[in-house]
Design an enzyme around this catalytic site. Structure first.
Site, mmCIF file in Angstrom:
data_model
loop_
_atom_site.group_PDB
_atom_site.id
_atom_site.type_symbol
_atom_site.label_atom_id
_atom_site.label_comp_id
_atom_site.label_asym_id
_atom_site.label_seq_id
_atom_site.Cartn_x
_atom_site.Cartn_y
_atom_site.Cartn_z
ATOM 1 N N ARG A 97 0.034 -1.011 0.002
ATOM 2 C CA ARG A 97 0.083 0.118 -0.206
ATOM 3 C C ARG A 97 0.590 1.507 0.051
ATOM 4 O O ARG A 97 0.428 2.403 -0.687
ATOM 5 C CB ARG A 97 -1.169 -0.269 1.224
ATOM 6 C CG ARG A 97 -1.786 1.472 1.266
ATOM 7 C CD ARG A 97 -3.029 1.286 2.166
ATOM 8 N NE ARG A 97 -3.742 2.121 1.585
ATOM 9 C CZ ARG A 97 -4.912 2.207 0.704
ATOM 10 N NH1 ARG A 97 -4.904 1.263 -0.141
ATOM 11 N NH2 ARG A 97 -5.558 3.324 0.470
ATOM 12 N N ASP A 121 -3.460 -4.409 4.321
ATOM 13 C CA ASP A 121 -4.557 -5.040 5.310
ATOM 14 C C ASP A 121 -5.654 -4.638 4.202
ATOM 15 O O ASP A 121 -6.157 -4.147 3.596
ATOM 16 C CB ASP A 121 -4.277 -4.163 5.617
ATOM 17 C CG ASP A 121 -2.524 -4.717 7.444
ATOM 18 O OD1 ASP A 121 -2.466 -5.439 6.797
ATOM 19 O OD2 ASP A 121 -2.862 -3.391 7.679
#
EC number: 2.5.1.7
Length: 436
Positions: A97, A121
Site C-alpha cells: 500500500r 491490509d
C-alpha cells in the site's frame, strides 16, 4: 505459510527496544526520489513492507547501499522511468500500500507518476481520492485504467494553490507535500495530517532545502523551490510497537522496560493505557511497566458512564492501537466500548478472541463492548489466523497470556510490520516458536 506456536501463561521480564517506525519509513523512503543527491537514513526497520519498498526503489534505478543494520544510503540520480510502465511494476506496486507515495515525488521531479491499485491490509476500504484530488489541484492531469486498475498523473509544471482536504489522510498529505515542495509558487494545505511521522517528513524536506511552515499543525504552507539536496535522517521509534509492548506487559503481568521511546512524540498513547488502569511510568526516555499482579481496572467517565475509547486524527488516538486496547481490556476489571471509526472490517478478528473465552459483544462493524475477566478466567489456547498486521499482534498478545499452546497461522501479516518479533520476545522470556 509460516506459523507461530506459543506457550502462554508465562511472565516476561527485561527490556525491549522499539524498531524504527514503519509508517514513517514508507514516507521517508519515497522522498529520496525528490533529489539526485545522496540521502542517508538511519533506524530503518527490517520488515517485509519496508523491504518491499526498498526493492521497488532499486528497480526504479535508485542506488541503494546498506552501511550497517538499519542504515542505508539512497541516490536517485539515474531513475528508470520505463519501469513504471512495465508489467513487473504492476505486480510490485500492488503488493504494498505504501507504494502510492512514490507518485507525488515522481510527478514533482519528472512530470509523471504511475501506480497500480495498491494492496495491503484487509481492514476495510482505504480511499485514494485525497491523494489524487490534491495532485490534480496542483495542476496534474489524472487518468485511470479500469481494466488493469492502473492510476496515472502527469504535468509539465505543478503550480501552488490553496486546498482544503476532505480527510486528514496521513499518506495523502505526505504525497501532496512531496509534490508541492517542487511546485511553482505557494501551496496551502488545510486539514493536513499532523502525525509525528508526517512532521518528520517535513523536517527532512526542510533540511533538503524545502520551505515548509506550520509543521505540527493542520495547516501547512509550502513555498516551492527549484531543487532539493541531500540530507541525513534518523527515524523515530515505532509508536504502534511501543503500544503493543505496553499491552503485552499488562496482559502477561510482566515487568517490562521499553527503551528510547521518544516520549514527546507519543501524544495521548500513554494516557489511554492509563485509562485501562495500566501503570505507565516515565523513566528518562524509557517506559517502565511494573508487573500488574493485582490486575488493572478500567476507569469510567466522570459521570459514571462506561468508558469509550475511539480513534481520531492526530493528536487523537491512533486507529492502529485499537486492536491492542481491545485485547488488553479482555482481562481488565470493568467494561469499555471500543469505537473504530476509520475502517469497517478492522474489528472482525474479535471472533477469535471470543473463541478463546473473551467476553466481547460486537455491536456493529465499528463498535465492540468488552467485559473484562479480571483474570478470574484466563483466555484459552486455540488455533487462529492473522487477518492483518495489528490484529495479528493482538492475537499474539492474547496467546502469550492464555493457558496452553496456541497456534497463529498467516504470520507473514505480522512480519510485514514487526521486526524479528519471535526472537525479540524470546529474549524477554516468551515461549514462542516459528514453524515454516
Amino acid at each position: 505459510m509460516g506459523t507461530f506456536k506459543i506457550e502462554g501463561g508465562h511472565q516476561l521480564k527485561g527490556s525491549i527496544q522499539p524498531q524504527g517506525a514503519k509508517n514513517e519509513a514508507l514516507q521517508i523512503l519515497c522522498a529520496v526520489l525528490l533529489t539526485p543527491k545522496l540521502i542517508t537514513i538511519h533506524n530503518i526497520p527490517d520488515i517485509v513492507d519496508v523491504n518491499k519498498l526498498i526493492n521497488l526503489l532499486k528497480k526504479l534505478g535508485v542506488k541503494i547501499e546498506k552501511l550497517s543494520k538499519g542504515t542505508y544510503t539512497f541516490q536517485a540520480d539515474e531513475v528508470n522511468l520505463k519501469y513504471l510502465e512495465s508489467d513487473e511494476f504492476k505486480v510490485d506496486g500492488r503488493g504494498l500500500r505504501g507504494s502510492i507515495m512514490i507518485v507525488g515525488p515522481l510527478l514533482a521531479r519528472f512530470g509523471k507518476g504511475y501506480i497500480p491499485k495498491p494492496g495491503g491490509d484487509k481492514i476495510g476500504r482505504r480511499r485514494l481520492d485525497t491523494h489524487f484530488e490534491g495532485l490534480i489541484k496542483l495542476g496534474a492531469k489524472f487518468r485511470y485504467s479500469k481494466e488493469d486498475q492502473f492510476y496515472g498523473v502527469e504535468a509539465d509544471k505543478l503550480k501552488g494553490t490553496y486546498m482544503l482536504l476532505e480527510e486528514a489522510s496521513v499518506t495523502g498529505t505526505a504525497n501532496i507535500v512531496m509534490a508541492a515542495v517542487l511546485a511553482e509558487g505557494q501551496t496551502t494545505i488545510y486539514n493536513a495530517a499532523c502525525e509525528p511521522y508526517l512532521q518528520q517528513l517535513c523536517k527532512m524536506l526542510n533540511r533538503m532545502g524545502a520551505k515548509i511552515s506550520g509543521v505540527g499543525s493542520n495547516m501547512l504552507i509550502i513555498d516551492g523551490v527549484d531543487s532539493l539536496g541531500g540530507t541525513d535522517h534518523t527515524m523515530l521509534p515505532d509508536m504502534i510497537e511501543i503500544g503493543s509492548w505496553i499491552g503485552l506487559a499488562a496482559m502477561t503481568k510482566s515487568e517490562l522496560t521499553i527503551t528510547n521511546v521518544s516520549w514527546n512524540d507519543l501524544g495521548v498513547i500513554p494516557n489511554v493505557f492509563r485509562k485501562l488502569g495500566i501503570t505507565v511510568e516515565k523513566r528518562g526516555d524509557d517506559i517502565h511497566i511494573p508487573a500488574h499482579t493485582d490486575g488493572y481496572e478500567i476507569q469510567s467517565f466522570i459521570d459514571g458512564s462506561i468508558l469509550t475509547i475511539s480513534d481520531a486524527p492526530w493528536p487523537g488516538f491512533t486507529p492502529d492501537l485499537l486492536s491492542i486496547i481491545l485485547v488488553v481490556a479482555t482481562q481488565a476489571r470493568g467494561s469499555v466500548l471500543i469505537h473504530q471509526k476509520m475502517f469497517e472490517s478492522r474489528l472482525f478478528f474479535v471472533d477469535k478472541l471470543i473463541d478463546m473465552g473473551a467476553k466481547i459483544i460486537l455491536c456493529d462493524p465499528h463498535r465492540a463492548t468488552v467485559i473484562g475477566h479480571d483474570y478470574k478466567s484466563t483466555l484459552k489456547a486455540t488455533t487462529m489466523t492473522s487477518p492483518d498486521i495489528r490484529a495479528g499482534v493482538s492475537l499474539l498478545i492474547a496467546a502469550l497470556s492464555a493457558k496452553g499452546t496456541s497456534t497463529i497461522q498467516n504470520i507473514e501479516q505480522i512480519d510485514r510490520g514487526y521486526e524479528n518479533i519471535d526472537e525479540r520476545l524470546r529474549a524477554i522470556g516468551a515461549k514462542i516458536e516459528r514453524v515454516e
